[in-house]
Design a protein around this motif. Structure first.
Motif, short mmCIF file in Angstrom:
data_model
loop_
_atom_site.label_atom_id
_atom_site.label_comp_id
_atom_site.label_asym_id
_atom_site.label_seq_id
_atom_site.Cartn_x
_atom_site.Cartn_y
_atom_site.Cartn_z
N VAL A 62 51.56 -10.10 -2.07
CA VAL A 62 51.79 -8.85 -2.81
C VAL A 62 52.70 -9.04 -4.02
O VAL A 62 52.66 -8.23 -4.94
CB VAL A 62 52.37 -7.73 -1.89
N LYS A 63 53.53 -10.08 -4.02
CA LYS A 63 54.41 -10.38 -5.16
C LYS A 63 54.54 -11.88 -5.28
O LYS A 63 54.60 -12.59 -4.28
CB LYS A 63 55.81 -9.79 -4.96
N GLN A 64 54.64 -12.33 -6.55
CA GLN A 64 54.75 -13.76 -6.77
C GLN A 64 55.48 -14.02 -8.07
O GLN A 64 55.32 -13.29 -9.04
CB GLN A 64 53.35 -14.36 -6.78
N SER A 65 56.31 -15.06 -8.05
CA SER A 65 56.91 -15.59 -9.27
C SER A 65 56.79 -17.11 -9.16
O SER A 65 56.18 -17.61 -8.22
CB SER A 65 58.37 -15.16 -9.39
N ALA A 66 57.39 -17.82 -10.08
CA ALA A 66 57.32 -19.28 -10.04
C ALA A 66 57.99 -19.86 -8.80
O ALA A 66 57.63 -20.94 -8.34
CB ALA A 66 57.94 -19.86 -11.31
N THR A 67 58.96 -19.13 -8.23
CA THR A 67 59.74 -19.67 -7.10
C THR A 67 59.74 -18.79 -5.86
O THR A 67 60.39 -19.12 -4.87
CB THR A 67 61.20 -19.89 -7.53
N ARG A 68 59.03 -17.67 -5.90
CA ARG A 68 59.07 -16.74 -4.77
C ARG A 68 57.68 -16.16 -4.49
O ARG A 68 56.98 -15.76 -5.42
CB ARG A 68 60.06 -15.62 -5.05
N PHE A 69 57.33 -16.12 -3.19
CA PHE A 69 56.04 -15.60 -2.76
C PHE A 69 56.27 -14.63 -1.61
O PHE A 69 56.94 -14.98 -0.64
CB PHE A 69 55.13 -16.74 -2.31
N GLU A 70 55.73 -13.42 -1.73
CA GLU A 70 55.88 -12.40 -0.68
C GLU A 70 54.52 -11.99 -0.15
O GLU A 70 53.63 -11.61 -0.92
CB GLU A 70 56.59 -11.16 -1.22
N PHE A 71 54.39 -12.04 1.16
CA PHE A 71 53.16 -11.67 1.84
C PHE A 71 53.46 -10.46 2.72
O PHE A 71 54.54 -10.39 3.32
CB PHE A 71 52.65 -12.82 2.70
#
Length: 131
Positions: free
Chosen positions: A78-87
């Motif tokens: 649901v969210k993503q950046s270069a260093t963070r991933f949220e499921f």
């Protein structure tokens, strides 16, 4: 999916009761992971995970080990950046959210969260890359 390849390899977290490991490998167009605990000379698999496309969306799909009836639960990115991933899977009891936050190439803070008895609960995992 390309950005999540940073997960590939072995990660270890030291706890008071022993070690918790996650091992990830690329397999075709997905990542496959396994987590296990090591206490003295005993190793216990905790879960296996497929990180890939499910119903057209990038999903984190764990399955608890040791339970013949266990089925995969799908958490959608649901969210993503270069260093963070949220499921997230808001229909699941606990957890409802799984987060991976990378610090450089050798440190990982992962956590799971969701409601338990009406209040938000979190479990944190701090890993170091082993290879």
């Amino acid at each position: 999916m390309q950005a999540l390849r940073v997960l590939t390899g072995s990660w270890k977290m030291q706890t008071q009761k022993g070690e918790i490991w996650e091992r990830w490998q690329q397999e075709k167009h997905q990542l496959k992971g396994v987590s296990f605990s090591v206490k003295a000379k005993d190793t216990t698999q905790l879960e296996d995970v497929i990180l890939g496309i499910h119903n057209g969306k990038l999903s984190y799909a764990p399955r608890t080990s040791g339970d013949a009836e266990s089925k995969r639960v799908y958490f959608t990115l649901v969210k993503q950046s270069a260093t963070r991933f949220e499921f997230e899977n808001l229909q699941h009891d606990f957890p409802q959210r799984i987060v991976y936050q990378f610090f450089g190439t050798d440190s990982l803070h992962a956590w799971i969260e969701g409601p338990i008895n009406g209040s938000l609960q979190q479990q944190h995992y701090y890993y170091k890359r082993m290879q």
